[in-house]
Design an enzyme around this catalytic site. Structure first.
Site, mmCIF file in Angstrom:
data_model
loop_
_atom_site.group_PDB
_atom_site.id
_atom_site.type_symbol
_atom_site.label_atom_id
_atom_site.label_comp_id
_atom_site.label_asym_id
_atom_site.label_seq_id
_atom_site.Cartn_x
_atom_site.Cartn_y
_atom_site.Cartn_z
ATOM 1 N N ASN A 23 34.835 -6.655 76.559
ATOM 2 C CA ASN A 23 34.186 -7.031 77.824
ATOM 3 C C ASN A 23 32.971 -6.156 78.184
ATOM 4 O OD1 ASN A 23 35.620 -4.772 78.532
ATOM 5 N ND2 ASN A 23 36.637 -5.673 80.297
ATOM 6 N N HIS A 46 32.807 -0.558 80.755
ATOM 7 C CA HIS A 46 33.902 0.045 81.527
ATOM 8 C C HIS A 46 33.271 0.781 82.701
ATOM 9 C CE1 HIS A 46 37.355 2.518 82.657
ATOM 10 N NE2 HIS A 46 36.479 3.514 82.741
ATOM 11 N N TYR A 50 42.035 6.363 77.452
ATOM 12 C CA TYR A 50 42.756 5.232 78.058
ATOM 13 C C TYR A 50 44.256 5.499 78.196
ATOM 14 C CZ TYR A 50 38.836 1.909 78.102
ATOM 15 O OH TYR A 50 37.668 1.247 78.393
ATOM 16 N N GLU A 77 37.039 11.052 84.570
ATOM 17 C CA GLU A 77 36.377 10.354 83.449
ATOM 18 C C GLU A 77 35.003 10.963 83.139
ATOM 19 O OE1 GLU A 77 36.434 6.141 84.220
ATOM 20 O OE2 GLU A 77 38.615 6.039 83.977
HETATM 21 P P1 CMP Z 1 38.350 -1.440 81.161
HETATM 22 O O1 CMP Z 1 37.722 -1.593 82.494
HETATM 23 O O2 CMP Z 1 37.663 -0.627 80.153
HETATM 24 O O3 CMP Z 1 39.841 -0.860 81.357
HETATM 25 C C1 CMP Z 1 40.908 -1.132 80.482
HETATM 26 C C2 CMP Z 1 40.552 -2.147 79.468
HETATM 27 O O4 CMP Z 1 41.636 -2.775 78.834
HETATM 28 C C3 CMP Z 1 39.816 -3.313 80.114
HETATM 29 O O5 CMP Z 1 38.549 -2.902 80.540
HETATM 30 C C4 CMP Z 1 39.829 -4.325 79.009
HETATM 31 O O6 CMP Z 1 38.785 -4.167 78.091
HETATM 32 C C5 CMP Z 1 41.152 -4.006 78.330
HETATM 33 N N1 CMP Z 1 42.110 -5.063 78.610
HETATM 34 C C6 CMP Z 1 42.611 -5.432 79.796
HETATM 35 N N2 CMP Z 1 43.466 -6.476 79.638
HETATM 36 C C7 CMP Z 1 43.484 -6.754 78.322
HETATM 37 C C8 CMP Z 1 44.168 -7.710 77.541
HETATM 38 N N3 CMP Z 1 44.984 -8.589 78.100
HETATM 39 N N4 CMP Z 1 43.953 -7.721 76.210
HETATM 40 C C9 CMP Z 1 43.110 -6.802 75.640
HETATM 41 N N5 CMP Z 1 42.431 -5.863 76.342
HETATM 42 C C10 CMP Z 1 42.618 -5.846 77.670
#
Ligand code: CMP
Length: 140
Positions: free
Chosen positions: A114, A117, A51, A128
């Protein structure tokens, strides 16, 4: 539409709740093929490297901590327009904004936790996928 590959990660909040099969069913129902898959437990340093583009974001440390908190399932999904299709199946990053029927609407717990990814463009998908898989491990 062109045949594409994209990198997918089933995140710790989902593996903890035993949701790998239900999430994989969503991909397969959408016509995405799982052409590589493995379950691994990232270190915080490995999550930080993956990341790295988010290094300056306020949530970076929390994100890396979370991604190293339990196993993840990393996958390569293949299909026509797989990058866009996967993003549709996942739904919006924040589950509060995710369309009904999407993975994040059904399973995600918060914007951070969430569930999944997915790569956002062909260039990032290539980088990736290579982060986790060798060519020999991808069987289309
Ligand atoms: P992802 O698609 O894995 O890419 C980056 C990740 O950062 C995103 O999904 C979220 O899980 C995380 N993310 C984005 N915004 C926030 C936030 N405001 N607080 C915590 N995690 C975040």
């Amino acid at each position: 539409m062109a045949l594409e590959r994209t990198l997918s990660i089933i995140k710790p909040d989902a593996t903890r709740r035993n949701l790998t099969g239900k999430i994989n069913a969503k991909f397969e129902e959408a016509g995405l093929r799982i052409v590589a898959q493995k379950r691994i437990h990232l270190t915080k340093a490995q999550a930080g490297k993956f990341y790295e583009v988010h290094k300056e974001r306020p949530f970076y440390d929390e994100l890396c901590e979370f991604m190293a908190s339990a196993p993840v399932v990393v996958q390569v999904l293949e299909g026509d327009g797989a990058i866009t299709k996967n993003r549709e199946v996942m739904g919006a990053t924040n589950p509060a904004d995710a369309a009904a029927g999407t993975i994040r609407a059904e399973f995600a717990q918060s914007v951070g936790e969430n569930s999944v990814h997915g790569s956002d463009a062909p260039e990032t998908a290539a980088v990736e996928i290579a982060f986790f898989f060798s060519g020999l491990e991808i069987v289309g």
